[in-house]
Each structure stands twice: as structure tokens, then as C-alpha cells.
Write a protein that holds these residues in place. Sequence first.
Motif, PDB file in Angstrom:
ATOM      1  N   LEU A  19       3.438   1.856  -1.792  1.00 49.39           N
ATOM      2  CA  LEU A  19       3.820   2.166  -3.157  1.00 49.39           C
ATOM      3  C   LEU A  19       2.631   2.497  -4.048  1.00 49.39           C
ATOM      4  O   LEU A  19       2.807   2.839  -5.204  1.00 49.39           O
ATOM      5  CB  LEU A  19       4.607   1.000  -3.755  1.00 49.39           C
ATOM      6  N   GLN A  20       1.427   2.414  -3.485  1.00 54.08           N
ATOM      7  CA  GLN A  20       0.225   2.653  -4.275  1.00 54.08           C
ATOM      8  C   GLN A  20       0.097   4.138  -4.600  1.00 54.08           C
ATOM      9  O   GLN A  20       0.319   5.014  -3.751  1.00 54.08           O
ATOM     10  CB  GLN A  20      -1.011   2.192  -3.491  1.00 54.08           C
ATOM     11  N   VAL A  21      -0.249   4.430  -5.843  1.00 56.58           N
ATOM     12  CA  VAL A  21      -0.454   5.812  -6.268  1.00 56.58           C
ATOM     13  C   VAL A  21      -1.681   6.365  -5.553  1.00 56.58           C
ATOM     14  O   VAL A  21      -2.706   5.685  -5.482  1.00 56.58           O
ATOM     15  CB  VAL A  21      -0.642   5.869  -7.804  1.00 56.58           C
ATOM     16  N   PRO A  22      -1.591   7.598  -5.029  1.00 55.15           N
ATOM     17  CA  PRO A  22      -2.752   8.160  -4.319  1.00 55.15           C
ATOM     18  C   PRO A  22      -3.959   8.309  -5.242  1.00 55.15           C
ATOM     19  O   PRO A  22      -3.810   8.627  -6.408  1.00 55.15           O
ATOM     20  CB  PRO A  22      -2.279   9.526  -3.825  1.00 55.15           C
ATOM     21  N   ASN A  23      -5.112   8.095  -4.682  1.00 51.26           N
ATOM     22  CA  ASN A  23      -6.365   8.215  -5.433  1.00 51.26           C
ATOM     23  C   ASN A  23      -6.713   9.692  -5.537  1.00 51.26           C
ATOM     24  O   ASN A  23      -6.785  10.373  -4.526  1.00 51.26           O
ATOM     25  CB  ASN A  23      -7.465   7.447  -4.710  1.00 51.26           C
ATOM     26  N   ARG A  44       0.827  -1.221   0.000  1.00 52.99           N
ATOM     27  CA  ARG A  44       0.000   0.000   0.000  1.00 52.99           C
ATOM     28  C   ARG A  44       0.859   1.268   0.000  1.00 52.99           C
ATOM     29  O   ARG A  44       0.441   2.311  -0.458  1.00 52.99           O
ATOM     30  CB  ARG A  44      -0.924   0.024   1.214  1.00 52.99           C
TER      31      ARG A  44
END
Length: 101
Positions: free
Chosen positions: A96-100, A94
Motif C-alpha cells: 500500500l506504500q506510495v511509490p517513491n 509495503r
Amino acid sequence: SKIDPMYQFSLDAYINLFNWSMDKSLKTPNLVSRIENINEYHTQATYRYACRGLFERHKLLFSFHMNAKILEAAGKLNSQEFNFFLRGGLVLDRALQVPNP
């Protein structure tokens, strides 16, 4: 299950549709060809019969689902790609997840 009562149909109706497909499909003496003709005709008859009773907003989803099942039965649908298409990717970290947006 929450199935709209409009979408319930009887086994008798399906048997009648199947028998009609048997009668109307192209008849050939070759058994393999005959089975293919019955399958093709019955698939089209089932699609027409079902679409006649569907709400307009559900017809595209039904067509997509029926097409996916036909491709799956023919071995032409990659199940991993299809599952990715339906469910999306899996986020392993999470952080490394691109922000929404």
C-alpha cells in the motif's frame, strides 16, 4: 564513538561554568525561586559556552536538541509526536506504500 576532538571539554571547565552561574544568577531568599534562577541562568550560560566552541554548521542542530530536552524535562513535549518527527511514519504494508518518485 566518533566525537570530533574539537568538541571534547573537561569536567573542570563545566564545574567552573556551574560555579560562575551560581555566582552570577539572581539571588533571592526564596529557595524555589533561587533554584529556578540558577537553572535559567545556567541553561543560558551553557548554551553560550557551547555555541562559542561549535562549528557554525552544528549550532542549529545543537539549539534544536537543547530546546527539545528543555521541553521534554518540562513535560511539554509529546514523545510520540517527537519520535514521529525524528523517524518518520511506519509502513505496515509495503504493497500500500506510495511509490517513491
